[in-house]
Design an enzyme around this catalytic site. Structure first.
Site, mmCIF file in Angstrom:
data_model
loop_
_atom_site.group_PDB
_atom_site.id
_atom_site.type_symbol
_atom_site.label_atom_id
_atom_site.label_comp_id
_atom_site.label_asym_id
_atom_site.label_seq_id
_atom_site.Cartn_x
_atom_site.Cartn_y
_atom_site.Cartn_z
ATOM 1 C CG ASP A 1 -1.634 -1.347 1.350
ATOM 2 O OD1 ASP A 1 -2.430 -1.659 0.453
ATOM 3 O OD2 ASP A 1 -1.362 -2.100 2.309
ATOM 4 C CG HIS B 1 -3.422 -5.164 3.026
ATOM 5 N ND1 HIS B 1 -2.923 -4.349 2.052
ATOM 6 C CD2 HIS B 1 -3.770 -6.315 2.388
ATOM 7 C CE1 HIS B 1 -2.951 -4.958 0.885
ATOM 8 N NE2 HIS B 1 -3.474 -6.162 1.068
HETATM 9 P P1 NAD Z 1 -2.032 -18.444 -4.429
HETATM 10 O O1 NAD Z 1 -3.357 -19.127 -4.311
HETATM 11 O O2 NAD Z 1 -1.393 -18.288 -5.753
HETATM 12 O O3 NAD Z 1 -0.998 -19.201 -3.500
HETATM 13 C C1 NAD Z 1 -1.286 -19.528 -2.182
HETATM 14 C C2 NAD Z 1 -0.513 -20.775 -1.876
HETATM 15 O O4 NAD Z 1 -0.636 -20.996 -0.477
HETATM 16 C C3 NAD Z 1 -1.062 -22.014 -2.587
HETATM 17 O O5 NAD Z 1 -0.011 -22.635 -3.303
HETATM 18 C C4 NAD Z 1 -1.594 -22.881 -1.455
HETATM 19 O O6 NAD Z 1 -1.400 -24.273 -1.703
HETATM 20 C C5 NAD Z 1 -0.734 -22.396 -0.296
HETATM 21 N N1 NAD Z 1 -1.325 -22.597 1.031
HETATM 22 C C6 NAD Z 1 -2.596 -22.446 1.419
HETATM 23 N N2 NAD Z 1 -2.731 -22.752 2.719
HETATM 24 C C7 NAD Z 1 -1.498 -23.070 3.160
HETATM 25 C C8 NAD Z 1 -0.991 -23.483 4.413
HETATM 26 N N3 NAD Z 1 -1.784 -23.657 5.471
HETATM 27 N N4 NAD Z 1 0.340 -23.733 4.524
HETATM 28 C C9 NAD Z 1 1.148 -23.584 3.449
HETATM 29 N N5 NAD Z 1 0.726 -23.218 2.237
HETATM 30 C C10 NAD Z 1 -0.592 -22.967 2.098
HETATM 31 O O7 NAD Z 1 -2.175 -17.045 -3.660
HETATM 32 P P2 NAD Z 1 -1.220 -15.768 -3.767
HETATM 33 O O8 NAD Z 1 -1.683 -14.927 -4.886
HETATM 34 O O9 NAD Z 1 0.205 -16.199 -3.697
HETATM 35 O O10 NAD Z 1 -1.655 -14.990 -2.434
HETATM 36 C C11 NAD Z 1 -1.351 -15.493 -1.161
HETATM 37 C C12 NAD Z 1 -2.025 -14.628 -0.089
HETATM 38 O O11 NAD Z 1 -1.487 -13.292 -0.114
HETATM 39 C C13 NAD Z 1 -3.535 -14.446 -0.277
HETATM 40 O O12 NAD Z 1 -4.148 -14.486 0.990
HETATM 41 C C14 NAD Z 1 -3.650 -13.040 -0.857
HETATM 42 O O13 NAD Z 1 -4.911 -12.474 -0.605
HETATM 43 C C15 NAD Z 1 -2.568 -12.352 -0.077
HETATM 44 N N6 NAD Z 1 -2.080 -11.068 -0.601
HETATM 45 C C16 NAD Z 1 -1.702 -10.135 0.307
HETATM 46 C C17 NAD Z 1 -1.193 -8.924 -0.105
HETATM 47 C C18 NAD Z 1 -0.756 -7.887 0.898
HETATM 48 O O14 NAD Z 1 -0.349 -6.787 0.478
HETATM 49 N N7 NAD Z 1 -0.801 -8.125 2.199
HETATM 50 C C19 NAD Z 1 -1.076 -8.663 -1.478
HETATM 51 C C20 NAD Z 1 -1.451 -9.636 -2.392
HETATM 52 C C21 NAD Z 1 -1.966 -10.853 -1.938
HETATM 53 C C1 LMR Z 2 -3.797 -6.576 -2.715
HETATM 54 O O1 LMR Z 2 -3.842 -5.564 -2.016
HETATM 55 O O2 LMR Z 2 -3.451 -6.558 -3.912
HETATM 56 C C2 LMR Z 2 -4.101 -7.906 -2.101
HETATM 57 O O3 LMR Z 2 -4.319 -7.793 -0.741
HETATM 58 C C3 LMR Z 2 -5.146 -8.645 -2.810
HETATM 59 C C4 LMR Z 2 -6.505 -8.241 -2.354
HETATM 60 O O4 LMR Z 2 -7.230 -9.140 -1.909
HETATM 61 O O5 LMR Z 2 -6.826 -7.061 -2.414
#
Ligand code: NAD
Ligand code: LMR
Length: 330
Positions: A161, A189
């Site tokens: 962010d 977030h």
């Molecule tokens: P994705 O689905 O591509 O990958 C997630 C992976 O986590 C999968 O491979 C799944 O098998 C694995 N997984 C699920 N539960 C698990 C566990 N208990 N232990 C180990 N591995 C596990 O998702 P992504 O796009 O990589 O996103 C991951 C997370 O990050 C999501 O929750 C998404 O919303 C979040 N995210 C946060 C931000 C931020 O700024 N904070 C930004 C983008 C995405």
């Molecule tokens: C983001 O900010 O891109 C991630 O947290 C994905 C979402 O769920 O908004």
């Protein structure tokens, strides 16, 4: 610890889209410095272990000079054994039409379990960044389940962010990202987050000066930053990945190696009860890293405009904690 002592880095969700983008940059030294050897430990769900093995083969093929080993696990206790850095990415991501609140129950249980395991087996100097959403509350849950680890070692990612706010300001001012400093992201977030430019410096101008255009601030800048995650999901059909990985690396990099002397960044930390944020809520603040520890920037004047927006996001965080009350230790 010397900078040549190998760092043990556990990445959960390693086969997911953020994990895939993060691992190669960690291996290349972008996170801990190009002279710091790294041991990677990848945690995945059993069905995704094969994909993680494929990623490990590619890491191998990168012949990264500082990458000493890559181990793959489907068991959290084994994966976190001796971890100094835990990048908790693994969780279900938000799909089109979902809000972060929808993910609360689905993902909270993962972080309760991982907090307990980290408490038992991680290194004494463990640092955690939670990326999996809802990141702030997941970090609070993990910290609550790790009574022997200082709570401030559990952080959540709001650097994405922060970076988004810098990018939007750079477009507005027609300058480069490097010409912008002292942006602050407060709160959750989520779309209630508050990117605050009143203390920012933007290519020789004060952010407060830019903020006098209230129509731009309220109708353009703040919602563009706060809803960027949603806009990316709409455009890509999947949530942000490379930018989230990059921000995660920035977060750990600055935590370990320090922020620029004249600048600060944003990170979500358990509140010590400052700026009107109740103690223990994992809230985004403007922070500096000094001697390997985050310090919340103190003494900022919070005007009425900012106060209302910080309070709204903090109220959302308090509501999330109430919603997962059954997962918090009594
Ligand atoms: P994705 O689905 O591509 O990958 C997630 C992976 O986590 C999968 O491979 C799944 O098998 C694995 N997984 C699920 N539960 C698990 C566990 N208990 N232990 C180990 N591995 C596990 O998702 P992504 O796009 O990589 O996103 C991951 C997370 O990050 C999501 O929750 C998404 O919303 C979040 N995210 C946060 C931000 C931020 O700024 N904070 C930004 C983008 C995405
Ligand atoms: C983001 O900010 O891109 C991630 O947290 C994905 C979402 O769920 O908004």
């Amino acid at each position: 610890m010397s900078s040549t002592t190998p760092a043990v880095v556990t990445v959960t969700g390693a086969a997911g889209q953020i994990g895939y983008a993060a691992l190669f940059r960690i291996a290349a030294g972008a996170m801990l410095g190009h002279d710091r050897p790294v041991r990677l430990r990848l945690l995945e769900l059993p069905h995704a272990v094969s994909a993680a093995e494929g990623t490990a083969m590619e890491l191998d093929d990168g012949a990264f000079e500082q990458l000493l080993s890559v181990d793959i696990f489907d068991d959290a206790r084994a994966a976190f054994d001796g971890a100094e850095f835990a990048l908790l990415i693994g969780a279900k991501p938000r799909a089109r039409g979902m809000e972060r609140a929808d993910l609360l129950q689905a993902n909270a249980a993962i972080f309760a379990e991982q907090g307990e395991v980290l408490n038992d087996v991680a290194a004494a100097d463990l640092r955690v960044v939670v990326v999996g959403n809802p990141a702030n509350t997941n970090a609070a849950i993990a910290a609550a389940h790790a009574p022997d680890i200082p709570p401030e070692r559990f952080t959540a990612l709001t650097r994405l962010d922060h970076n988004r706010a810098i990018a939007q300001l750079a477009h507005r001012a027609g300058c480069a990202a490097r010409d912008i400093s002292r942006v602050s992201v407060w709160g959750n977030h989520s779309p209630t987050q508050y990117p605050d430019i009143f203390h920012a410096r933007v290519a020789g101008r004060s952010g407060a000066d830019l903020a006098t255009d209230r129509a731009w601030l309220v109708d353009d800048f703040i919602p563009t930053v706060a809803r960027r995650g949603t806009a990316i999901i709409e455009a890509r059909g999947a949530s942000s990945a490379a930018s989230a990985a990059s921000a995660t690396i920035d977060h750990i990099h600055d935590w370990v190696l320090g922020t620029e002397s004249d600048d600060w960044t944003s990170a979500a930390l358990p509140s010590p009860g400052v700026y009107g944020v109740p103690e223990g809520l994992v809230c985004s603040f403007p922070v500096r890293s000094v001697g390997g520890r985050w310090e919340i920037v103190s003494g900022l004047e919070i005007n009425e405009f900012s106060r209302a927006r910080i309070d709204a996001s903090v109220a959302e965080l308090a509501g999330e904690i109430t919603a997962v009350g059954d997962l918090l230790p009594a």
